[in-house]
Design an enzyme around this catalytic site. Structure first.
Site, PDB file in Angstrom:
ATOM      1  N   HIS A   1       0.890  -1.143   0.022  1.00  0.00           N
ATOM      2  CA  HIS A   1      -0.166  -0.005   0.245  1.00  0.00           C
ATOM      3  C   HIS A   1       0.864   1.310  -0.154  1.00  0.00           C
ATOM      4  O   HIS A   1       1.138   1.734  -1.091  1.00  0.00           O
ATOM      5  CB  HIS A   1      -0.855  -0.074   1.224  1.00  0.00           C
ATOM      6  CG  HIS A   1      -1.818   1.007   1.430  1.00  0.00           C
ATOM      7  ND1 HIS A   1      -2.066   1.768   2.381  1.00  0.00           N
ATOM      8  CD2 HIS A   1      -2.544   1.692   0.454  1.00  0.00           C
ATOM      9  CE1 HIS A   1      -2.865   2.603   2.454  1.00  0.00           C
ATOM     10  NE2 HIS A   1      -3.309   3.026   1.053  1.00  0.00           N
TER      11      HIS A   1
ATOM     12  N   CYS B   1      -0.482   0.173   9.594  1.00  0.00           N
ATOM     13  CA  CYS B   1      -0.558   1.776   9.216  1.00  0.00           C
ATOM     14  C   CYS B   1      -2.229   1.763   8.800  1.00  0.00           C
ATOM     15  O   CYS B   1      -2.864   2.762   9.083  1.00  0.00           O
ATOM     16  CB  CYS B   1       0.238   2.065   8.040  1.00  0.00           C
ATOM     17  SG  CYS B   1       1.766   2.332   8.483  1.00  0.00           S
ATOM     18  N   HIS B   2      -2.594   0.912   7.584  1.00  0.00           N
ATOM     19  CA  HIS B   2      -3.978   1.055   7.046  1.00  0.00           C
ATOM     20  C   HIS B   2      -4.659  -0.166   7.169  1.00  0.00           C
ATOM     21  O   HIS B   2      -5.654  -0.152   6.364  1.00  0.00           O
ATOM     22  CB  HIS B   2      -3.791   1.656   5.703  1.00  0.00           C
ATOM     23  CG  HIS B   2      -3.109   3.058   5.729  1.00  0.00           C
ATOM     24  ND1 HIS B   2      -1.787   3.027   5.364  1.00  0.00           N
ATOM     25  CD2 HIS B   2      -3.205   4.409   6.321  1.00  0.00           C
ATOM     26  CE1 HIS B   2      -1.177   4.106   5.569  1.00  0.00           C
ATOM     27  NE2 HIS B   2      -2.178   5.063   6.158  1.00  0.00           N
ATOM     28  N   GLY B   3      -4.364  -1.009   7.894  1.00  0.00           N
ATOM     29  CA  GLY B   3      -5.082  -2.388   7.918  1.00  0.00           C
ATOM     30  C   GLY B   3      -5.260  -3.241   6.892  1.00  0.00           C
ATOM     31  O   GLY B   3      -6.018  -3.982   6.847  1.00  0.00           O
TER      32      GLY B   3
ATOM     33  N   PRO C   1      -6.387  -1.986   1.914  1.00  0.00           N
ATOM     34  CA  PRO C   1      -6.096  -1.114   0.825  1.00  0.00           C
ATOM     35  C   PRO C   1      -5.085  -1.535  -0.045  1.00  0.00           C
ATOM     36  O   PRO C   1      -4.873  -0.961  -1.085  1.00  0.00           O
ATOM     37  CB  PRO C   1      -6.040   0.220   1.327  1.00  0.00           C
ATOM     38  CG  PRO C   1      -5.413   0.039   2.939  1.00  0.00           C
ATOM     39  CD  PRO C   1      -6.007  -1.290   3.474  1.00  0.00           C
TER      40      PRO C   1
END
Lengths: 201, 421, 285
Positions: free
Chosen positions: A146, A165-167, A180
């Site tokens: 990502h 960070c963003h799963g 993501p």
């Protein structure tokens, strides 16, 4: 170099004073030739100033590392630095391998193996992700596809890696399953020098 | 920037821009329609060459800064890393190191051109003083840049030059300590020099803008040294001056490339390929060639002058040799600008030029070397004396005693007269 | 106007030359080292078209490795450089094998201990002494200089007025000339000259009449495999060439690129000359 730029009226007046008229063809040819030389010269001179930003010879010389994995038991992993990035070498358990094999290809978000040692069109089957002939060994660059964070080992819904960070969630073969991130974790070029020694790069 | 602007935007976007930021007009008036005397010779192309060299130095310098480490233990190695490992690093560093010398060659031609043709006289005093400021900034930038590779000459050059300040009574020592950030030249010195070496070129660029601005207000001088009377005396900057500037720039680049590719270390000093060692001074310290005349003046003062001891005297003489240039517009009392019409001045000027070269030579030898039967230091005293005599006595007096040759009525007349022959 | 300028410039130039040569002729100095200026050698890498001779660099490396490296370090040169373009041209595999015959301290390992491992091509040449003090202690107080840049750090200035000519007829081989002259320049001190204890008389030395380094090499000390004569003079030339390469590894690329740049700029200048002539055509100036 502003050659042949504006042509103010005054210059024509000066030229008109002289007895020899300007020769437009010869003059244009010269101006074009000079312009072309100027452009080529500047472009050629620019290249060293761009290329100097590429990795230098000392960095390129460190482009491969050798790792001894004799001490890595099933269920353990070792992380080494390669080209400034962490590369994880995991000795997978039977359970992890089974889980990896059980996943159907159509369930995968990214169907490609992303393995530098295989073909670019290879599918992301567990066999194409694991080391050739050693299905328990998984070598991956541990950098989330990502935005470049480092995923955590043995975590997430799929028992593989989880990026805080963003799963983004990766499974036991390092394939992206949720979140993501667009691609599976990349596999760097590597080779077994001996049964217990891997050279990455 | 001077006179009436002839720029007319032709396109719609040009008009839109013109109403909001007339920068195209500025460039057009500066580099295209600007009227330039038609009789300029090749020496007038050195302004453009200097602008080119400033750009070359800034561009190569920014690139070198990407690879250089300003830390006293690694600086030398990082420079060698540039020379050995960085892609094209050897080329970029040689361009920068030799570029400094080329910059000074061009600036000396530019200065001597101004000295000969009286370009410093009214109304160009501010233009000239801005030039002197640029020259001073260049010297500071070059000196600090030479320290950065942290070789033996870097280190000892920095030590010697910062010791100039200790010549000042009472405040000297504290000032020196403040400048070098320690009790001897060390890591702190290297770091601040690096910072300033990066800053100064942009200051130079700023003063160069003022220099060009001032030039466009008063107009260029010319080999005849007489004022432009009307349009017949001038041609537009483009294509006339640009075509000439471009040719001489490329010729200068050939000269520059000759050093970069075939003589890259000719203008440097071998000792700077030895890493700085605070315990051993090189046998023979000399500054870079462009400082040699001033170095000779510094060493010429080896005697006390009343309350001024020889050390302070030398430093004052050296700085005075540069400072005197700023007062030149008022020291030269002659009404005639160009040396071409001044028979006595001509002789004094060429002697001054040779004397400057000779001072450079004297700066490169040991003070007790025997030259033509005399110690170098004695020659240096005589040369220094003439250097100051030229500015402080000869030029002020000549205006009164010299009878200049008759000046032509206008530039156009002179050109017509010449082509009639 | 231009003709007049040229005349003035010519007069000034002639005066300059006359002045400078008379200065040079009349210039006497106290003792200047080296007592004997270095002998000019023929170098394959001299001049505008000069390039290193691979075979010579390989022999030079052999001399360095078998003789000089006993005392002199070469910290800036990496084994990988031996296979770089424009260098001695060893194969990458040969360099790998060569590097692995030396060890280097690495670590700490997982247990926190430092360990020895074979050198890799990315590692520098090994240094003979642990540090400068150890080197001094083993050499009677004198530090054998690091050889990485020696060929550029030991250029003997030819002084005035020679440097003016060297500017246009390039002479950039002062370093290797000096090193080769020094190696072969040892001799008995002339009568009446005594040298300090523990030093050896050499009129080619840059910093005095004698140095602490004993004569480093003699005939037949290094076995060449390519049939090159095994003389002291040959060894000196080969190792000097090698040291020049070590100090200036990109010389080949520099001179090749220089030729292209020069040709380009000369043609460009020619075109611009005609452009200028066309532009100024008919405009009296």
């Amino acid at each position: 170099m502003p050659i042949g730029g504006g042509r103010p009226a005054r210059k024509e007046a000066i030229l008109a004073e002289s007895d020899t008229p300007a020769e437009p063809t010869r003059r244009d040819f010269l101006l074009h030739a000079a312009g072309a030389f100027g452009v080529v010269g500047v472009a050629a001179a620019a290249w060293p100033f761009v290329d100097q930003m590429n990795p230098d010879a000392s960095t390129r010389a460190l482009a491969s590392v050798e790792v001894d994995i004799s001490g890595v038991q099933p269920g353990q992993a070792v992380t080494v630095m390669w080209r400034g990035k962490p590369v994880v070498i995991r000795n997978r358990t039977e359970k992890e391998i089974e889980e990896g094999k059980a996943v159907k290809l159509e369930d995968l978000k990214d169907p490609l193996s992303r393995n530098a040692n295989g073909g670019p069109e290879d599918d992301a089957s567990d066999a194409n992700r694991a080391a050739a002939g050693k299905e328990n060994i998984l070598v991956m660059t541990k950098v989330c596809t990502h935005l470049g964070c480092i995923p955590l080992d043995e975590s997430g819904e799929f028992g593989g890696w989880f990026c805080p960070c963003h799963g983004s969630q990766y499974d036991t073969a390092g394939r992206i399953r949720k979140g993501p991130a667009p691609e599976n974790l990349p596999i760097p070029p590597y080779a077994f020098i001996s049964d217990t020694k891997i050279r990455i790069g | 920037m001077s006179g009436h602007s002839t720029y007319v935007p032709r396109t719609a976007i040009g008009k839109w821009f013109e109403a909001r930021l007339p920068i195209v007009r500025l460039l057009h008036d500066t580099a295209v329609s600007y009227p330039t005397p038609r009789n300029l010779n090749a020496l007038w192309t050195f302004g453009g060459i200097l602008a080119m060299m400033l750009v070359v130095q800034i561009v190569t310098g920014i690139v070198l800064a990407m690879h250089y480490a300003a830390e006293s233990h690694v600086a030398f190695r990082s420079v060698e890393g540039i020379m050995r490992d960085v892609n094209w690093g050897w080329l970029i560093r040689y361009l920068h190191a030799n570029g400094a010398s080329m910059f000074f060659i061009a600036v000396y031609v530019h200065i001597f051109r101004g000295l000969y043709y009286g370009s410093y006289k009214a109304p160009r005093e501010i233009l000239w003083i801005l030039g002197v400021i640029i020259y001073l900034l260049m010297m500071a930038a070059a000196f600090m840049g030479y320290v950065l590779p942290w070789g033996q000459m870097s280190f000892w050059g920095a030590t010697v030059i910062t010791n100039f300040f200790t010549a000042l009574p009472i405040v000297g020592q504290p000032i020196q300590t403040l400048l070098i950030g320690g009790f001897s030249v060390d890591n702190a010195t290297l770091n601040r020099f690096y910072s300033l070496h990066y800053l100064l070129p942009f200051l130079i660029a700023g003063v160069v803008v003022l220099h060009i601005w001032a030039l466009h207000v008063v107009g260029q001088n010319n080999p005849l040294g007489i004022d432009v009377k009307n349009d017949k005396d001038t041609v537009p900057f483009t294509p006339f001056a640009t075509s000439k500037d471009a040719m001489w720039m490329v010729l200068f680049l050939i000269f520059y490339a000759w050093f970069v590719f075939y003589q890259p270390n000719f203008l440097g000093h071998p000792d700077n390929y030895i890493e700085a060692n605070p315990l051993a001074t090189p046998a023979h310290i000399v500054p870079e060639w462009y400082f040699l005349p001033f170095y000779a003046i510094l060493r010429a003062i080896d005697f006390n002058l009343g309350p001024i001891d020889s050390k302070l005297g030398g430093v004052l003489a050296m700085f005075g040799a540069i400072a005197v240039l700023a007062f030149l517009p008022w020291l030269d009392t002659s009404k005639v600008r160009s040396g071409r019409f001044r028979p006595i001045f001509k002789v004094a000027f060429w002697l001054f030029g040779l004397n400057a070269l000779f001072l450079g030579f004297l700066g490169s030898v040991k003070t007790d070397d025997i030259i033509m039967g005399m110690q170098a230091v004695v020659w240096a005293k005589l040369s220094t004396l003439y250097y100051f005599l030229y500015f402080l006595v000869i030029l002020p007096l000549l205006g009164y005693i010299e009878k200049p040759r008759p000046l032509p009525v206008s530039i156009n007349d002179a050109i017509l007269a010449k082509s009639a022959h | 106007m231009t003709a007049k300028m040229i005349r003035w410039a010519a007069v000034a130039f002639a005066a300059g030359i006359a002045l400078t040569s008379s200065i040079a002729a009349a210039q006497e100095t106290a003792v200047v080292y080296p007592l004997i200026t270095p002998t000019r050698h023929e170098w394959s890498f001299a001049g505008i078209f000069g390039q290193y001779d691979k075979a010579q660099l390989q022999r030079g490396y052999q001399v360095y490795k078998e003789v000089c490296s006993a005392c002199h370090s070469m910290k800036l040169v990496k084994f990988r450089n031996l296979s770089d373009e424009g260098g001695p041209g060893f194969s990458e595999d040969a360099v790998k094998v060569l590097a692995s015959t030396y060890s280097i301290q690495d670590g700490p390992n997982d247990a926190g201990d430092m360990f020895e491992r074979p050198r890799l091509p990315s590692d520098p040449f090994p240094s003979p002494f642990a540090n400068d003090n150890a080197a001094r202690a083993a050499n009677g107080g004198a530090l054998p200089p690091d050889m990485s840049l020696l060929a550029k750090a030991r250029a003997v200035h030819r002084g005035f007025p020679w440097f003016v000519f060297d500017m246009f007829w390039p002479y950039q081989e002062q370093g290797p000339d000096y090193i080769a002259s020094l190696i072969t320049g040892y001799q008995d001190p002339p009568e009446g000259v005594t040298v300090p204890e523990g030093t050896y008389y050499n009129p080619h030395f840059i910093n005095g009449i004698s140095l602490r380094m004993p004569p480093p090499i003699d005939n037949d000390v290094v076995q060449y495999s390519d049939g090159t004569p095994q003389t002291k003079e040959q060894y000196a030339e080969d190792v000097s060439a090698f040291l020049m390469w070590a100090a200036e590894p990109h010389l080949n690329a520099r001179k090749e690129l220089g030729l292209k740049v020069m040709l380009f700029l000369i043609v460009f200048a020619g075109i611009l000359y005609f452009v200028k002539r066309q532009v100024w055509r008919g405009v009296a100036h």
